[in-house]
Design a protein around this motif. Structure first.
Motif, PDB file in Angstrom:
ATOM      1  N   VAL A  38       0.865  -1.327   0.001  1.00 11.33           N
ATOM      2  CA  VAL A  38      -0.095  -0.071  -0.011  1.00 11.33           C
ATOM      3  C   VAL A  38       0.934   1.223  -0.035  1.00 11.33           C
ATOM      4  N   GLY A  39       0.328   2.329  -0.751  1.00  9.24           N
ATOM      5  CA  GLY A  39       1.153   3.564  -1.117  1.00  9.24           C
ATOM      6  C   GLY A  39       1.652   3.965  -2.411  1.00  9.24           C
ATOM      7  N   THR A  40       2.467   4.727  -2.593  1.00 14.92           N
ATOM      8  CA  THR A  40       2.937   5.257  -3.834  1.00 14.92           C
ATOM      9  C   THR A  40       4.101   4.717  -4.334  1.00 14.92           C
ATOM     10  N   VAL A 124       9.324  -5.019  -5.247  1.00 11.38           N
ATOM     11  CA  VAL A 124       9.032  -5.135  -6.645  1.00 11.38           C
ATOM     12  C   VAL A 124       7.809  -5.732  -7.152  1.00 11.38           C
ATOM     13  N   ILE A 125       7.156  -5.004  -8.105  1.00 12.31           N
ATOM     14  CA  ILE A 125       5.872  -5.628  -8.521  1.00 12.31           C
ATOM     15  C   ILE A 125       6.095  -5.577 -10.077  1.00 12.31           C
ATOM     16  N   THR A 126       5.927  -6.770 -10.655  1.00 12.88           N
ATOM     17  CA  THR A 126       6.108  -6.950 -12.218  1.00 12.88           C
ATOM     18  C   THR A 126       4.634  -7.370 -12.760  1.00 12.88           C
ATOM     19  N   ILE A 127       3.885  -6.493 -13.742  1.00 13.37           N
ATOM     20  CA  ILE A 127       2.788  -6.791 -14.483  1.00 13.37           C
ATOM     21  C   ILE A 127       3.029  -6.956 -15.928  1.00 13.37           C
ATOM     22  N   ASN A 128       2.807  -8.031 -16.496  1.00  4.87           N
ATOM     23  CA  ASN A 128       3.036  -8.242 -18.025  1.00  4.87           C
ATOM     24  C   ASN A 128       1.338  -8.154 -18.594  1.00  4.87           C
ATOM     25  N   THR A 150       4.802  -4.215 -20.152  1.00  3.46           N
ATOM     26  CA  THR A 150       5.671  -4.695 -18.751  1.00  3.46           C
ATOM     27  C   THR A 150       5.590  -3.515 -18.146  1.00  3.46           C
ATOM     28  N   THR A 151       4.934  -3.513 -17.163  1.00  3.44           N
ATOM     29  CA  THR A 151       5.023  -2.643 -15.925  1.00  3.44           C
ATOM     30  C   THR A 151       5.844  -3.146 -14.863  1.00  3.44           C
ATOM     31  N   ILE A 152       6.908  -2.325 -14.161  1.00  2.00           N
ATOM     32  CA  ILE A 152       7.617  -2.548 -13.165  1.00  2.00           C
ATOM     33  C   ILE A 152       7.731  -1.347 -12.119  1.00  2.00           C
ATOM     34  N   LEU A 153       7.113  -1.912 -11.071  1.00  5.42           N
ATOM     35  CA  LEU A 153       6.850  -1.115  -9.862  1.00  5.42           C
ATOM     36  C   LEU A 153       7.831  -1.167  -8.983  1.00  5.42           C
ATOM     37  N   THR A 154       8.621  -0.064  -8.264  1.00 10.42           N
ATOM     38  CA  THR A 154       9.531  -0.262  -7.192  1.00 10.42           C
ATOM     39  C   THR A 154       9.251   0.925  -6.282  1.00 10.42           C
ATOM     40  N   LYS A 155       9.529   0.330  -5.026  1.00 11.98           N
ATOM     41  CA  LYS A 155       9.455   1.607  -3.693  1.00 11.98           C
ATOM     42  C   LYS A 155      10.449   2.318  -3.783  1.00 11.98           C
TER      43      LYS A 155
END
Length: 155
Positions: A38-40, A124-128, A150-155
């Motif tokens: 949870v967060g940005t 890390v969150i990865t969405i393909n 592909t979306t890669i999210l990092t804190k």
């Protein structure tokens, strides 16, 4: 009278022993694994979408970008990532198919975005995603489109 006192003392000792022998059960604290997400988050996206006309590739559009996305919890098993509801199953994410309709630069796009797979790791969150659909333009041309993102999210 002596017997009565002995009986009462025995009863009192039994009561104290019984009460002091009981342990309080520890309350089970349920940790929600989703809280860590949870967060940005910062994201980077890489991918492309290719337009086909009469079966031939006519144009490839890069779909690269970066910025921030917000993540919140929903229900018992879901995360809302940038407005899209994903179901958490262990370290995997799934999402329902999304529809995309867009009109820009004289082109109209109608597409379906499918989450092929998504994974969760501590930072890390990865969405393909895969994208399929159709297009048309103001000149009357039509065709199909397909691509990946592909979306890669990092804190």
């Amino acid at each position: 009278m002596k017997v009565l006192r002995l009986f009462l003392a025995s009863l009192l000792l039994l009561g104290v022993t019984t009460l002091s022998g009981c342990k309080k059960e520890k309350e089970e604290v349920k940790v929600d694994k989703r809280d860590q997400y949870v967060g940005t988050w910062n994201y980077t996206q890489t991918g492309s979408m290719t337009l086909y006309h009469n079966g031939e590739a006519v144009y490839t559009v890069p779909m690269d970008g970066s910025g921030t996305m917000s993540i919140t919890k929903s229900g018992e098993n879901d995360l809302i990532i940038d407005g899209v509801k994903f179901t958490v199953n262990g370290n995997n994410l799934t999402a329902p198919t999304q529809s995309l309709t867009d009109a820009s630069d004289g082109f109209n796009y109608v597409a379906t975005i499918t989450t092929d797979n998504g994974t969760l790791a501590p930072n890390v969150i990865t969405i393909n995603n895969s994208i399929t659909g159709t297009w048309n333009n103001s000149d009357g041309d039509t065709g199909n489109l397909s691509g990946t993102l592909t979306t890669i999210l990092t804190k």
